[in-house]
Design a protein around this motif. Structure first.
Motif, short mmCIF file in Angstrom:
data_model
loop_
_atom_site.label_atom_id
_atom_site.label_comp_id
_atom_site.label_asym_id
_atom_site.label_seq_id
_atom_site.Cartn_x
_atom_site.Cartn_y
_atom_site.Cartn_z
N GLY A 10 6.15 14.18 1.71
CA GLY A 10 5.26 13.05 1.97
C GLY A 10 5.80 11.76 1.39
O GLY A 10 5.70 10.69 2.01
N ALA A 11 6.38 11.84 0.20
CA ALA A 11 6.96 10.66 -0.44
C ALA A 11 8.09 10.09 0.42
O ALA A 11 8.22 8.87 0.56
CB ALA A 11 7.46 11.00 -1.84
N THR A 27 2.20 9.48 -5.53
CA THR A 27 2.71 10.77 -5.08
C THR A 27 3.77 11.30 -6.02
O THR A 27 3.77 12.48 -6.38
CB THR A 27 3.26 10.65 -3.64
OG1 THR A 27 2.20 10.25 -2.78
CG2 THR A 27 3.84 11.97 -3.16
N TYR A 28 4.68 10.43 -6.46
CA TYR A 28 5.73 10.90 -7.36
C TYR A 28 5.21 11.21 -8.77
O TYR A 28 5.71 12.11 -9.43
CB TYR A 28 6.92 9.94 -7.41
CG TYR A 28 7.98 10.34 -6.41
CD1 TYR A 28 8.56 11.61 -6.44
CD2 TYR A 28 8.38 9.47 -5.42
CE1 TYR A 28 9.51 11.99 -5.52
CE2 TYR A 28 9.34 9.85 -4.48
CZ TYR A 28 9.89 11.12 -4.54
OH TYR A 28 10.84 11.50 -3.62
N ILE A 59 -0.29 12.84 5.97
CA ILE A 59 -0.12 13.05 4.53
C ILE A 59 -1.46 13.40 3.89
O ILE A 59 -1.54 14.33 3.06
CB ILE A 59 0.52 11.81 3.87
CG1 ILE A 59 1.97 11.65 4.35
CG2 ILE A 59 0.45 11.90 2.34
CD1 ILE A 59 2.60 10.33 3.99
N LEU A 60 -2.51 12.70 4.29
CA LEU A 60 -3.84 12.98 3.77
C LEU A 60 -4.25 14.42 4.05
O LEU A 60 -4.82 15.09 3.18
CB LEU A 60 -4.87 12.01 4.36
CG LEU A 60 -6.34 12.26 3.99
CD1 LEU A 60 -6.55 12.11 2.48
CD2 LEU A 60 -7.26 11.32 4.76
N ALA A 67 0.83 -1.21 0.00
CA ALA A 67 0.00 0.00 0.00
C ALA A 67 0.87 1.26 0.00
O ALA A 67 0.61 2.21 -0.76
CB ALA A 67 -0.93 0.00 1.22
N LEU A 68 1.90 1.26 0.83
CA LEU A 68 2.79 2.42 0.90
C LEU A 68 3.51 2.66 -0.43
O LEU A 68 3.66 3.81 -0.87
CB LEU A 68 3.81 2.25 2.03
CG LEU A 68 3.24 2.33 3.44
CD1 LEU A 68 4.24 1.79 4.46
CD2 LEU A 68 2.82 3.75 3.78
#
Length: 182
Positions: A77-78, A41-42, A155-156, A33-34
Motif C-alpha cells: 500500500g505504501a 503506513t510506514y 488501500i482502505l 494527503a498521500l
C-alpha cells in the motif's frame, strides 16, 4: 557517483502533470494527503514488523505469520501511495525519521510488550489510518481525482480487513486453557 549539484525537485514542491491534467493547487493537496498516508503506513509497518519479530506464546506461529502478511500488505500500500504522489507531480516522503515526524499517528516506544498489548497498539493505529483514509478519499473525490480516490479505497479495504482481523485476535475467547496461561 552522481555529478548532480542541485536537487531536481525539492520535497514539498509539486509540478503539474501534463498527462494527468490535475491543476497544481489540487495536486498539492492530494500529494500532501498521500504523503501523510504514506508516513502513517510506514509507522504502522515498522511497528507491525516489530511485533512480528517479538511475538511469543502458545499462538506464536499463527500470529507471527499473520503479522508478516500484514506488514507485506502495508508495504504494498505504501508503494501505491508513493507512486501516486510522484505521478501527481510531487516527491514521495522517504526516510525513517521523516515518517514519524510527518505521521498523524504515534508508534509505541521501543520496548517489547506482550502480544495482546502489542496488538492493541496496532489496532489503535489501524483505526487512526482508517479514519484518515476515509477523509482523503473524500478529498480526492471533491477535487475530481477519481483515480487517487479508487487507489485509496483499495488501500482502505485492506487496512479495514487487517484491523478487523486484529480485533478478532483480541477477543477474549481462546483455545488456550487457563492452566497454560498461568
Amino acid at each position: 557517483m552522481s555529478t548532480q549539484k542541485e536537487a531536481r525537485q525539492q520535497y514539498g514542491d509539486v509540478h503539474e502533470s501534463e498527462a494527468l491534467r490535475i491543476p497544481e493547487e489540487k495536486a498539492e493537496q492530494l500529494v500532501d494527503a498521500l504523503n501523510s498516508d504514506l508516513a502513517a503506513t510506514y509507522v504502522l509497518y515498522h511497528q507491525v514488523k516489530k511485533h512480528h519479530w517479538l511475538v511469543e506464546g502458545a499462538e506464536f506461529h499463527d500470529i507471527h505469520e499473520y503479522l508478516g502478511e500484514v506488514a507485506a500488505d502495508l508495504e504494498e500500500g505504501a508503494d501505491v501511495l508513493a507512486e501516486r504522489a510522484q505521478a501527481l507531480g510531487g516527491v514521495p516522503l522517504s526516510g525513517g525519521a521523516n515518517y514519524e515526524e510527518h505521521a498523524p499517528v504515534s508508534p509505541e516506544d521501543a520496548d517489547a510488550y506482550d502480544i495482546r498489548t502489542s496488538l492493541e497498539n496496532d489496532q489503535e493505529i489501524f483505526g487512526d489510518i482508517i479514519e484518515q483514509l476515509r477523509e482523503h478519499i473524500q478529498l480526492a473525490n471533491n477535487l475530481g481525482d477519481y483515480n487517487t480516490e479508487e487507489q485509496l479505497r483499495e488501500i482502505l479495504e485492506d487496512v479495514e480487513e487487517h484491523g478487523h482481523h486484529i480485533e478478532h485476535y483480541l477477543e477474549d475467547d481462546t483455545l488456550v486453557t487457563q492452566g497454560t496461561l498461568e
